[in-house]
Design a protein around this motif. Structure first.
Motif, PDB file in Angstrom:
ATOM      1  N   UNK A 522       3.003  -9.896  18.001  1.00 60.22           N
ATOM      2  CA  UNK A 522       2.296 -10.041  19.835  1.00 60.22           C
ATOM      3  C   UNK A 522       2.030  -8.848  20.031  1.00 60.22           C
ATOM      4  N   UNK A 523       3.841  -7.874  20.086  1.00 56.90           N
ATOM      5  CA  UNK A 523       3.522  -6.136  20.555  1.00 56.90           C
ATOM      6  C   UNK A 523       2.463  -5.204  19.908  1.00 56.90           C
ATOM      7  N   UNK A 524       2.955  -6.076  18.170  1.00 57.15           N
ATOM      8  CA  UNK A 524       1.661  -5.291  17.714  1.00 57.15           C
ATOM      9  C   UNK A 524       2.800  -3.764  16.807  1.00 57.15           C
ATOM     10  N   UNK A 525       3.927  -4.101  16.528  1.00 59.31           N
ATOM     11  CA  UNK A 525       4.384  -2.902  16.763  1.00 59.31           C
ATOM     12  C   UNK A 525       5.132  -1.985  14.925  1.00 59.31           C
ATOM     13  N   UNK A 526       3.582  -2.883  13.894  1.00 62.05           N
ATOM     14  CA  UNK A 526       3.497  -2.516  12.657  1.00 62.05           C
ATOM     15  C   UNK A 526       2.308  -3.137  12.189  1.00 62.05           C
ATOM     16  N   UNK A 527       2.343  -2.895  10.875  1.00 63.00           N
ATOM     17  CA  UNK A 527       0.912  -3.619  10.533  1.00 63.00           C
ATOM     18  C   UNK A 527       1.013  -4.023   9.278  1.00 63.00           C
ATOM     19  N   UNK A 528       0.913  -5.238   8.942  1.00 59.67           N
ATOM     20  CA  UNK A 528       1.275  -5.827   7.727  1.00 59.67           C
ATOM     21  C   UNK A 528       0.258  -6.105   7.161  1.00 59.67           C
ATOM     22  N   UNK A 529       0.602  -4.635   5.892  1.00 58.08           N
ATOM     23  CA  UNK A 529      -0.557  -4.224   4.844  1.00 58.08           C
ATOM     24  C   UNK A 529      -0.748  -5.457   3.149  1.00 58.08           C
ATOM     25  N   UNK A 530       0.618  -5.175   3.009  1.00 59.90           N
ATOM     26  CA  UNK A 530       0.217  -6.120   1.580  1.00 59.90           C
ATOM     27  C   UNK A 530       1.902  -7.043   1.213  1.00 59.90           C
ATOM     28  N   UNK A 531       1.585  -8.178  -0.196  1.00 60.43           N
ATOM     29  CA  UNK A 531       2.635  -8.533  -0.386  1.00 60.43           C
ATOM     30  C   UNK A 531       2.735  -7.927  -2.200  1.00 60.43           C
ATOM     31  N   UNK A 532       3.190  -6.937  -2.021  1.00 58.54           N
ATOM     32  CA  UNK A 532       3.253  -6.143  -3.365  1.00 58.54           C
ATOM     33  C   UNK A 532       3.580  -6.922  -4.898  1.00 58.54           C
ATOM     34  N   UNK A 533       3.443  -7.058  -5.849  1.00 57.41           N
ATOM     35  CA  UNK A 533       3.552  -7.464  -6.958  1.00 57.41           C
ATOM     36  C   UNK A 533       3.885  -6.086  -7.941  1.00 57.41           C
ATOM     37  N   UNK A 534       4.969  -6.514  -8.849  1.00 61.60           N
ATOM     38  CA  UNK A 534       5.464  -6.033 -10.517  1.00 61.60           C
ATOM     39  C   UNK A 534       4.769  -6.351 -11.394  1.00 61.60           C
ATOM     40  N   UNK A 535       4.489  -5.271 -12.081  1.00 60.16           N
ATOM     41  CA  UNK A 535       3.736  -6.298 -13.518  1.00 60.16           C
ATOM     42  C   UNK A 535       4.188  -4.301 -14.422  1.00 60.16           C
ATOM     43  N   UNK A 536       5.412  -4.931 -15.168  1.00 58.06           N
ATOM     44  CA  UNK A 536       6.234  -4.186 -15.420  1.00 58.06           C
ATOM     45  C   UNK A 536       5.950  -4.260 -17.306  1.00 58.06           C
ATOM     46  N   UNK A 537       5.524  -3.080 -18.316  1.00 57.34           N
ATOM     47  CA  UNK A 537       5.831  -3.217 -19.647  1.00 57.34           C
ATOM     48  C   UNK A 537       7.255  -2.775 -20.030  1.00 57.34           C
ATOM     49  N   UNK A 538       7.628  -3.006 -21.192  1.00 56.29           N
ATOM     50  CA  UNK A 538       8.750  -3.395 -21.416  1.00 56.29           C
ATOM     51  C   UNK A 538       9.097  -2.897 -23.217  1.00 56.29           C
ATOM     52  N   UNK A 539       9.761  -1.980 -23.341  1.00 54.55           N
ATOM     53  CA  UNK A 539      10.046  -1.732 -24.741  1.00 54.55           C
ATOM     54  C   UNK A 539       9.410  -3.202 -25.661  1.00 54.55           C
TER      55      UNK A 539
END
Length: 566
Positions: A522-539
């Motif tokens: 309600x005080x708006x000290x930030x703007x939540x933008x995303x809950x990010x994901x990881x997508x990783x390719x391994x050897x």
């Protein structure tokens, strides 16, 4: 993102831009696009890590993000640590140097730990309780105390104490013998077992030649590996610490003989090498693939070595409430209302790499409540409503501010989406570009911070106790190493946090943190933008790799290794 302490360790989100490594597993050698590459690693070989930027600090008193906290576990040990494994297993707090979790007094203000036998530094010197005490004391020196804040927040520290070098020993940490250490706190703290697993509780030889700067240049290992080569921004090599005894360590697999990092690679180069998987890159891991490469990893062959997971963090734009204009809640609310989060998600790589955030705490945090105070159904922003709020705040002709961003492609794409979406409401966004390796240190220094910053936060363990206080409690505003980049110091918020900490019922406390999330927004000290994901390719030769929720969804270094060490 760092990891915080109830989940990740807190932490500012390193793997949002830097890395994403976390390992473990054990099975046959198959892969899962949402789980991990299974199969018990063979002993031996060199595991390679391709990385965009160097680690922030090798000194555990100074580093505080998911990527570097993951790395620290290879060379350092603490009284406790996070477990190894997928899901809840990886976020459980378990004994490490200590024989068991701590023994508290009746009101959780005094905690006692007993060290294991046969634990040593890399030169063969036994690790004692005095060394653990010294590690904490040196971490409280203001010149280096920019890492995890929990020691500063919950230990009983006299006014004016400035660490071991300036103020000497801290009397509220007792070492009655070489195996026993007793911590006196300034408040009841039921989660203290998680606190002593934070990086500033790393032991260092109290009788050794350890200065404020020496550890950052040459770490003193207590874990299974030691640093044998380090060219900042270029290469880092770890080799086995012969004085680490696996019989004392139930967490670390330590299968590879060595680890080798290559820093300074651009995202496109890393993606190209990991997708091709040729030569030594068959033995490599890296962070999340870029948005531009998502379409290229959909073939069955590459999906066999693809790992995906929710980071367990929130990417957000912090708004500095002490700056002119930003000190007006209507301006901050206008920025929230105007934000086109769908555009920011698209700039990040779409739904495969992120979900839209509406709350401060991510879905992985216990007690979190679902709400959305400022969004539209399409999450594309409402410029006209934002203009009305700006006019009411005294800015009928618009508003201008400076946004701190990392010198990294994904963050720049996110920032450009923010800039374009806010411009529709008459809000002008200017960029201040900061090098990735120093980004968190810069935005965490009050004198260098601008009006806003895009960053992220991962809980140090999965409750609001390590999500909301570090970001919004007035007592947690520091000249350096500051994670409350909003610099919010609201009496009602501060009072409610103090009340929640005194709750003896864990479920009640978790629910209260969830409700406080909405009160803060309600005080708006930030703007939540995303809950990010990881997508990783391994050897193709990687085994024991999985997405570890405790380290921003990256691959757990302590469990990963090679299928064939030859």
């Amino acid at each position: 993102m760092k990891k915080g302490t109830v989940f990740l360790g807190l932490a500012l989100v390193g793997s949002l831009a830097l890395t994403g490594c976390t390992g473990g597993g054990g099975g046959g050698g198959s892969a899962s696009g949402s789980g991990g590459v299974s199969g018990a690693p063979a002993t031996g070989g060199t595991l390679r890590v391709l990385q965009n930027a160097d680690f922030s600090h090798l000194d555990p008193a100074q580093g505080f993000d998911g990527g570097v906290n993951n790395f620290y576990r290879l060379i350092y040990r603490t009284l406790t640590t996070q477990g190894a494994g997928e899901g809840d297993e990886g976020t459980e707090i378990v004994p490490d140097l200590a024989t068991a979790l701590g023994t508290p007094n009746e009101d959780n203000t005094v905690w006692t730990y007993t060290l294991k036998d046969d634990v040593y530094f890399e030169d063969g010197t036994p690790i004692t309780s005095r060394d653990v005490k010294f590690g904490v004391e040196r971490s409280l020196d203001p010149s280096i105390s920019i890492g995890s804040p929990y020691a500063k927040l919950v230990l009983d520290i006299p006014d004016g104490y400035e660490g071991f070098y300036a103020s000497g020993p801290l009397d509220t940490i007792e070492t009655p013998d070489d195996q026993t250490i007793v911590f006196h706190l300034n408040q009841p703290y039921a989660d203290f077992d998680a606190v002593v697993g934070q990086a500033p509780f790393t032991p260092f030889p109290v009788d050794g030649d350890v200065t404020t700067t020496s550890v950052d240049e040459q770490p003193i290992a207590s874990g299974p590996y030691r640093v044998t080569e380090y060219q900042r921004g270029s290469t880092l090599v770890l080799e086995r610490n012969e004085h680490w005894d696996p019989e004392t360590d139930e967490v670390r697999t330590a299968a590879p003989d060595s680890f080798e990092w290559t820093f300074g690679l651009d995202a496109a180069t890393i993606d190209e090498r990991m997708i091709a998987g040729q030569g030594d890159d068959a033995n490599a891991i890296a962070g999340s693939v870029s948005a531009a490469s998502i379409a290229r990893i959909q073939t069955p062959e590459i999906q066999e070595r693809t790992i995906a997971g929710l980071q367990g963090c929130t990417t957000y734009m912090g708004l500095n409430t002490t700056k002119p204009g930003m000190d007006n809640v209507l301006v901050r609310q206008a920025i929230n209302v105007a934000m086109d989060k769908e555009a920011v998600k698209d700039a990040t790589g779409g739904s495969q790499l992120a979900d839209i955030a509406t709350t401060i705490m991510p879905p992985t945090v216990v007690g979190r409540e679902e709400f959305d105070l400022y969004g539209t159904d399409e999450q594309t922003g409402d410029p006209e409503a934002a203009k009305e709020l700006l006019a009411e705040a005294g800015y009928p002709d618009g508003f201008e501010f400076t946004l701190d961003i990392r010198n990294q492609p994904k963050m720049q794409a996110q920032a450009e989406a923010v800039q374009q979406s806010l411009s529709k409401a008459g809000i002008t966004v200017d960029f201040n570009l900061i090098d990735t390796s120093t980004y968190y240190e810069v935005i965490g220094t009050l004198s260098q911070q601008h009006d806003a910053a895009i960053t992220g936060w991962c809980p140090d363990w999965p409750t609001g106790a390590t999500f909301l206080p570090p970001l919004f409690e007035g007592s947690q505003i520091f000249e350096k190493g500051n994670s409350n980049i909003a610099q919010l110091n609201d009496p009602a918020v501060n009072e409610r946090m103090a009340e929640i900490r005194l709750m003896a019922d864990v479920d009640e406390a978790n629910a209260a943190w969830g409700a406080l999330d909405e009160q803060i927004m309600e005080l708006a000290p930030q703007v939540p933008l995303l809950y990010e994901k990881t997508v990783m390719v391994v050897g193709d030769n990687i085994a024991g790799a999985y997405s570890h929720a405790g380290f921003s969804g990256g691959i757990d270094y302590v469990s990963v290794g090679l299928k064939d060490a030859e």
